[in-house]
Every structure is written in C-alpha cells, then in structure tokens.
Design a protein around this motif. Structure first.
Motif, mmCIF file in Angstrom:
data_model
loop_
_atom_site.group_PDB
_atom_site.id
_atom_site.type_symbol
_atom_site.label_atom_id
_atom_site.label_comp_id
_atom_site.label_asym_id
_atom_site.label_seq_id
_atom_site.Cartn_x
_atom_site.Cartn_y
_atom_site.Cartn_z
ATOM 1 N N LEU A 71 0.861 -1.201 -0.160
ATOM 2 C CA LEU A 71 0.022 -0.144 0.052
ATOM 3 C C LEU A 71 0.888 1.105 0.095
ATOM 4 N N ALA A 72 1.983 1.101 0.806
ATOM 5 C CA ALA A 72 2.967 2.439 0.935
ATOM 6 C C ALA A 72 3.456 2.589 -0.556
ATOM 7 N N LEU A 73 3.904 1.419 -1.243
ATOM 8 C CA LEU A 73 4.459 1.624 -2.441
ATOM 9 C C LEU A 73 3.408 2.382 -3.441
ATOM 10 N N LEU A 74 2.094 1.921 -3.378
ATOM 11 C CA LEU A 74 1.042 2.511 -4.389
ATOM 12 C C LEU A 74 1.010 4.013 -3.907
ATOM 13 N N CYS A 75 0.971 4.485 -2.575
ATOM 14 C CA CYS A 75 0.794 5.723 -2.119
ATOM 15 C C CYS A 75 1.600 6.511 -2.656
ATOM 16 N N THR A 76 3.246 6.121 -2.724
ATOM 17 C CA THR A 76 4.215 7.060 -3.176
ATOM 18 C C THR A 76 4.018 7.569 -4.696
ATOM 19 N N GLN A 77 2.992 6.840 -5.294
ATOM 20 C CA GLN A 77 3.052 7.039 -6.730
ATOM 21 C C GLN A 77 2.203 8.746 -6.866
ATOM 22 N N PHE A 78 1.387 8.935 -5.443
ATOM 23 C CA PHE A 78 0.826 10.238 -5.671
ATOM 24 C C PHE A 78 1.729 11.277 -5.045
ATOM 25 N N VAL A 79 2.728 10.846 -4.446
ATOM 26 C CA VAL A 79 3.838 11.958 -3.762
ATOM 27 C C VAL A 79 4.624 12.483 -4.609
ATOM 28 N N PRO A 80 4.364 13.803 -5.149
ATOM 29 C CA PRO A 80 5.072 14.309 -6.274
ATOM 30 C C PRO A 80 6.359 14.747 -5.472
ATOM 31 N N GLY A 81 7.376 14.416 -6.351
ATOM 32 C CA GLY A 81 8.899 14.718 -6.105
ATOM 33 C C GLY A 81 9.016 16.134 -5.984
ATOM 34 N N ALA A 82 8.401 16.821 -7.181
ATOM 35 C CA ALA A 82 8.603 18.361 -7.359
ATOM 36 C C ALA A 82 8.078 19.131 -6.150
ATOM 37 N N LEU A 83 6.955 18.639 -5.245
ATOM 38 C CA LEU A 83 6.524 19.099 -4.341
ATOM 39 C C LEU A 83 7.472 18.912 -2.935
ATOM 40 N N LEU A 84 8.266 18.056 -3.158
ATOM 41 C CA LEU A 84 8.993 17.742 -1.844
ATOM 42 C C LEU A 84 10.295 18.164 -1.873
ATOM 43 N N LEU A 85 10.738 19.257 -2.810
ATOM 44 C CA LEU A 85 12.014 20.075 -3.218
ATOM 45 C C LEU A 85 12.375 20.468 -1.968
ATOM 46 N N VAL A 86 11.522 21.134 -1.174
ATOM 47 C CA VAL A 86 12.258 21.994 -0.201
ATOM 48 C C VAL A 86 12.688 20.934 0.898
ATOM 49 N N PRO A 87 11.873 20.152 1.424
ATOM 50 C CA PRO A 87 12.346 19.224 2.551
ATOM 51 C C PRO A 87 13.555 18.312 1.981
ATOM 52 N N LEU A 88 13.345 17.877 0.856
ATOM 53 C CA LEU A 88 14.654 17.143 0.293
ATOM 54 C C LEU A 88 15.826 17.923 0.188
ATOM 55 N N PHE A 89 15.837 19.203 0.024
ATOM 56 C CA PHE A 89 16.779 20.275 -0.193
ATOM 57 C C PHE A 89 17.373 20.422 1.254
ATOM 58 N N GLN A 90 16.675 20.299 2.239
ATOM 59 C CA GLN A 90 17.131 20.451 3.566
ATOM 60 C C GLN A 90 17.814 19.288 3.955
ATOM 61 N N ILE B 84 24.542 18.400 -0.921
ATOM 62 C CA ILE B 84 24.455 19.415 -1.820
ATOM 63 C C ILE B 84 25.517 19.533 -2.976
ATOM 64 N N ASN B 85 25.312 19.809 -4.170
ATOM 65 C CA ASN B 85 26.392 20.033 -5.038
ATOM 66 C C ASN B 85 27.211 18.800 -5.341
ATOM 67 N N SER B 86 26.706 17.612 -4.741
ATOM 68 C CA SER B 86 27.151 16.169 -5.302
ATOM 69 C C SER B 86 26.254 15.409 -6.052
ATOM 70 N N LEU B 87 26.845 14.641 -6.891
ATOM 71 C CA LEU B 87 25.889 13.875 -7.779
ATOM 72 C C LEU B 87 25.019 12.902 -7.069
ATOM 73 N N PHE C 35 19.460 20.968 -6.642
ATOM 74 C CA PHE C 35 20.563 20.139 -5.705
ATOM 75 C C PHE C 35 22.096 20.488 -6.328
ATOM 76 N N LEU C 36 22.352 20.953 -7.604
ATOM 77 C CA LEU C 36 23.572 21.031 -8.046
ATOM 78 C C LEU C 36 23.690 22.387 -8.655
ATOM 79 N N SER C 37 24.163 23.387 -7.631
ATOM 80 C CA SER C 37 24.452 24.849 -8.334
ATOM 81 C C SER C 37 25.723 25.033 -8.941
ATOM 82 N N ASP C 38 26.759 24.049 -8.624
ATOM 83 C CA ASP C 38 28.165 24.202 -9.271
ATOM 84 C C ASP C 38 27.942 23.909 -10.815
#
Lengths: 299, 311
Positions: free
Chosen positions: A131-150, A158-161, A239-242
């Motif tokens: 169920l968790a796997l299916l739910c992740t399909q609704f989690v937009p990566g684009a919307l998690l940018l800020v917490p992921l960045f943190q 940050i700045n590493s591949l 994530f990559l500013s360099d």
C-alpha cells in the motif's frame, strides 16, 4: 465459409474506394482485416507530427547560424563544437552518464531484492508495504523539493551527484519494485524449488533459474530508470548549483533561458541529449512491450 | 524423495533447518534497503511538509517564524486568487492532456497492432518521442515556435498567418501550443501500454465474434475495450497524477507565462518556496495538492470500478 466472408465485407462500406484488400483467405482473422488505407493514412499523418519536430532540431543543429534553408545543406558541425567545448556539454554529458548509470544499478538492485520478497514470501507488513508503494505514486517529487533540499544539506550532499542519484532512485523504486515482483511471480516457484532439491541455495537458485527469465523485465525496468535519471531536470536544477556538476537537462535550460537564445547551440545540445536515450530505446523496444505485457498490468 | 533425504547422512537435517529458519527474517532483509530509502527520502519529507504547513516559516523573515495553526490554509482558500487560478489551470491542463493522450494513444495502438508492411519500423518511429525529456521537448518546440525561424515563418511564406508570430508569448495561443508540445511526447506512453495489453487479448474471442457476425466496430466495443479497461484506468490515473505534478515542460517552455497564464499549482508552489522562500505557505499548498490528488484518485478508482471485472 461464404457467410463468413459476407459478414466481414458488409460492415466496411468504405471498401467502395477500391482499397487493395483482396487478401488470401488464410488471413481471414477479423482483427487483422482493416483496409490498408485505414492503417497507412492515419499512421502517416501521425508520423508527420512525430517526425517534423525531430527534423526541425536536426535542421537547426546542422545548418549554419542565420540560414533559413529547409535542408541542412551546406552542413556544419560548428554548433556541436561550440556546445560541447564552450558551453560545457562535455562535462554535463559525463555527469548525466554517471547519474544515469548509478541510478540504473541502484534502482534495479534494490528493487530486485524487494520485488523478490514481495513475490515469494508472506510476511506481516507485506500488505502495508504494498500500500505504501502505491501511495508513493501520488507523492510528487516536485513538491518535496524543499524538505529534500534540507535533508541533502544536512547530509552535506548538496552539489554532489549523489543527492540526485539518491533522489532519482527513491522515486523510481516503488514502481520498479511492483513491476519486478510481477515479473518474478510469473516465474513458477516450482522451478526454484527444483533447484534447491538439486542442492542450490536460495541465492544460487535465484541466479541460475530466475534471473535469466527476468531479463526482458529487468531490461525494461533498468532502462526506465536510466532514461528517467538522464531526463530529469528539477532535482539536478535544485541540488547542483556548481556549473561543473550539472547535467544535460540543466544545461539545455540554461541555453533556453539566455536573453537571446542561440538556436543552433540549443539544437545541437538537444541532439546530444537525445542520442543516448534514442540508442537505449532502439535497443530495448522489443523487450519493453514483452516486459510490460508480462508483468505491468497484472501487477 | 523425502525418505531418501531422511536416510541421508547427518549434514542433511541441519541444512533443512536452516532453509526453514532463514525465510522468516529474509523478506525483511530484502525489503530493508528499499524501505529505508523510502522512509528517509519520501516519508520523512512528507511528514515535514505536513509539519511546516502549520508553521510560519520563512528563512528570510525569521522573526515571524512559529506555529501558525491553519492560517496558511485559510489564506490559500480565502485570500489567494493565484491559488485558485493555478489550481484551475492545473485541472484544465490535466484533463485536456490526459484525455487527448488517451484518445490518440488508443488509436495508435490499435493501428500498429494490425499486421502491415513496415510495422516494426512504424512502431519504432511512432513511439520514439516517448523517451524524450520534458526539457528536450521544450527545446525542440522552442525551435519550432520561435518567431524568427520557427514554423510560423514558413507558414507565413505560404500565406498562412503573419510573420513574427510567437505562439508561446500570446495569451490566446499559448495553451494549445503547450498542449500540442506535451502531446507529442505523451501519446507514445499510452500507445505503448495499450499495445502491450492488446497482445494479451485472446484471439479466440475475435474468432467467435466473427462467427457470430460481429462487425469490427462491435468487436472493438465488446471485446477489445472491456479487455483494456483496467489498463486504461490505471494508465490514465498514473498519467493524470504525473501530468499534475510534472513541472519541467511548462517551466522550461513557458516559464508559467505569459502573464502567469500557464502556471500550474506545482509551479506556483515551486515559485513560492524557491523564489519567495515562503516554505510554510508552500508546504500548506503542497498539502492541499496532495489531498486533492488522493481524493480525486479514490473517486476515479471507485467510479471506474477498477479491477472489478475479473474477480
């Protein structure tokens, strides 16, 4: 026999146009019976729509700057040289390859292990996990940018591949795992059991018996992961500013967002971006469809 | 066989015990890497989005940071016309895009599922934009749409339209222009999935239908379409979610412009958090988007009776 032929012909009144459809009777299968023009006409219209943009970018990449000719002649490679050397596409290309291959390996490996567990075992949290796997399909990566960045800032990534590779892998994993578990379920368990009886342990049995049968599926999943990572833009952008760490999509965006867009360079950069993907695609196309029909829709 | 094992030399029993002992922990070990990655990089960020949605959080205005209750949500629903505009545009975008992609994808799949000369080449060419990225799609269509040497110039040469038209910077043409660009890349996705599912339709059904004198159109409605239903429901749903969330094409093609005309909710959220640094408010908008997606998906799955046909 005669009635069959008759019923077949009547529902297609357009026959009057005289489409050359007198085919031998062994081709009597009805789903195979569309008049030729009903195939070729829409197909060619659609192909024009598909191919003109490709031709357009090729044209801009190969004709000299400022030319308005509709054929790329005289041909020039100046745009490619410029984009590769002056606009750092050589570096971007390397970064993109690294990201793509690492994502492919990580995704396929992790998804294979997880997919095997889902296909072959019953364990307590299995339903919840699915169920968790299916739910992740609704989690937009684009919307998690800020917490992921943190998070990546916290991990000093940050700045590493590595940050992009992990982010791509994580968002590829759920679907890959669902697909792979479907593929594994299609391999009869008795084959594995037979190998155990012959003295293999679980891992060897898996490697010798199951893995070869998973080839089309794994190729489909792996190439998906590669193409996604190769194409993905937002994570790399954030994530990559360099400059020396960026990937091809970010490089393309830089070219596009310049004040006066260098169309020739943009076109050449676009072709550099497309070549590996087109190659992968040409290679996997057959496996893609068998892979999907084997596991995807049945889940 | 079992007897032989029992009679066999001492090493046999321990091996069998090991075989029955490992599986209990083995599945957990196998899903552990995936589970950890997803906990750390999906679950935790989601929870932190929920948390921040109830906070005033803006790194550039630290003196205002703190618990905000539902202020962010109230602001979005009552006081932020841009939220409604971008949400409406998102809905419009998803609806038109997925609808047209399904229609063309289904038609294409049916065509290339026929037997004809040049089929494999035809398939390869038709599917080729599938793997092209959003950014590359933008690059290609920027070249096609540019006002100086784009397609409009050659159309104007032939007497259609005017010189110097740029479809992407005119508010009346930007929507169809962006739709067409995304269709170019999106149709093959449906075509591939539907073609894959078409391979598994039992040919006996068609033969039976043919004996009964069913026309090809009837065969399509009564055999092909019901067979494809689950695949269609699933792929439209996945695609709708994907189209809703995807920002790269519009970000690079139009940048949400002209005049905010093509800003989707996720683009607006990205701008709010990245440019305006208003993380709290962006998190609240994210939460709203998430709830809307989940709700719409549930309703869609329920209405379409997904998976109901088979069991």
């Amino acid at each position: 026999m005669i009635t069959k032929e008759a019923t077949e012909i009547t529902p297609v009144p357009v026959r009057v146009t005289g489409a050359p459809d007198r085919r031998p009777s062994r081709h009597r299968r009805a789903w195979d019976e569309a008049p030729r023009w009903q195939i070729y006409l829409p197909l060619s219209i659609y192909l024009v729509f598909t191919l003109v943009p490709f031709y357009w970018i090729l044209l801009f990449a190969l004709r000299p700057a400022g030319s308005t000719s509709l054929v790329p002649w005289p041909m020039t490679f100046e745009h490619f040289e410029k984009v590769w050397n002056e606009r750092d596409f050589a570096v971007y290309f390397q970064n993109s390859v690294l990201t793509g291959v690492a994502t492919l390996l990580l995704t396929t490996g992790v998804a294979l292990a997880g997919g095997y567990a889902l296909a072959r075992f019953d364990f307590r949290i299995k339903r919840g996990f699915m169920l968790a796997l299916l739910c992740t399909q609704f989690v937009p990566g684009a919307l998690l940018l800020v917490p992921l960045f943190q998070i990546f800032a916290e991990l000093k990534m940050i700045n590493s591949l590595g940050s992009v590779i992990i982010a791509e892998t994580v968002f590829q994993l759920p679907l890959s795992m669902i697909l792979i578990s479907g593929f594994i379920r299609n391999v009869p368990y008795s084959l594995e059991e037979a190998a155990w009886v012959d003295g293999c342990n679980r891992l060897t049995a898996f490697r010798i018996v199951v893995l070869p049968l998973l080839r089309p599926g794994l190729i489909a999943v792996g190439s998906f992961a590669f193409v996604h990572a190769w194409n993905h833009f937002l994570f790399a952008l954030m994530f990559l500013s360099d400059q020396t760490k960026q990937t091809i999509p970010v490089g393309l965006n830089t070219l596009m967002s310049a004040d006066s867009v260098d169309l020739g360079a943009l076109a050449a950069g676009g072709i550099i971006a497309a070549v590996p993907v087109v190659l992968v695609f040409a290679f996997i196309q057959k496996w893609l469809i068998t892979g999907f029909s084997a596991g995807a829709v049945k889940g | 066989m079992a007897q032989a094992a029992a009679v066999a030399k001492p090493p046999a029993p321990p091996r069998r015990r090991r075989a029955s002992a490992t599986p209990r922990r083995l599945p957990y070990l196998l899903i552990a890497p995936a589970a950890l990655l997803m906990l750390g990089f999906i679950a935790y960020p989601v929870i932190s989005v929920f948390y921040y949605s109830l906070q005033n959080y803006n790194p550039t205005k630290p003196w205002r940071n703190g618990y905000a209750g539902f202020d962010n949500f109230v602001h979005a629903f009552t006081d932020d016309p841009q939220f409604w505009d971008t949400l409406t545009f998102s809905a419009q975008w998803v609806f038109v895009e997925v609808g047209l992609q399904l229609l063309f994808g289904l038609a294409l799949a049916l065509i290339v599922n026929q037997t004809f000369v040049g089929r494999s080449l035809g398939r390869a060419l038709v599917f080729s934009p599938w793997a092209v990225s959003g950014v590359l799609t933008s690059a290609i269509w920027v070249l096609l749409y540019n006002s100086q040497t784009g397609i409009t110039r050659y159309l104007a040469d032939m007497g259609v339209g005017e010189y110097g038209t740029s479809w992407l910077s005119d508010t009346s043409t930007v929507f169809p222009a962006a739709i067409v660009a995304d269709l170019w890349r999106g149709v093959p996705f449906f075509a591939i999935l539907i073609l894959a599912d078409l391979q598994s339709v039992s040919k006996d059904l068609y033969e039976a239908a043919e004996v009964d004198g069913a026309s090809r159109i009837k065969q399509f409605w009564h055999i092909t379409l019901p067979h494809l239903k689950d695949a269609i429901v699933l792929s439209t749903l996945l695609r709708a979610v994907w189209e809703f969330n995807n920002v790269d094409l519009l970000y690079t093609l139009t940048g949400g412009g002209p005049a905010g005309e093509t800003t989707t909710l996720p683009l607006y959220i990205a701008n709010t958090s990245v440019d305006a640094h208003n993380f709290g408010y962006a998190s609240a908008l994210t939460t709203v988007a998430f709830v809307i997606l989940l709700f719409c998906s549930m309703v869609y799955l329920r209405l379409s009776k997904f998976g109901g046909g088979e069991k």
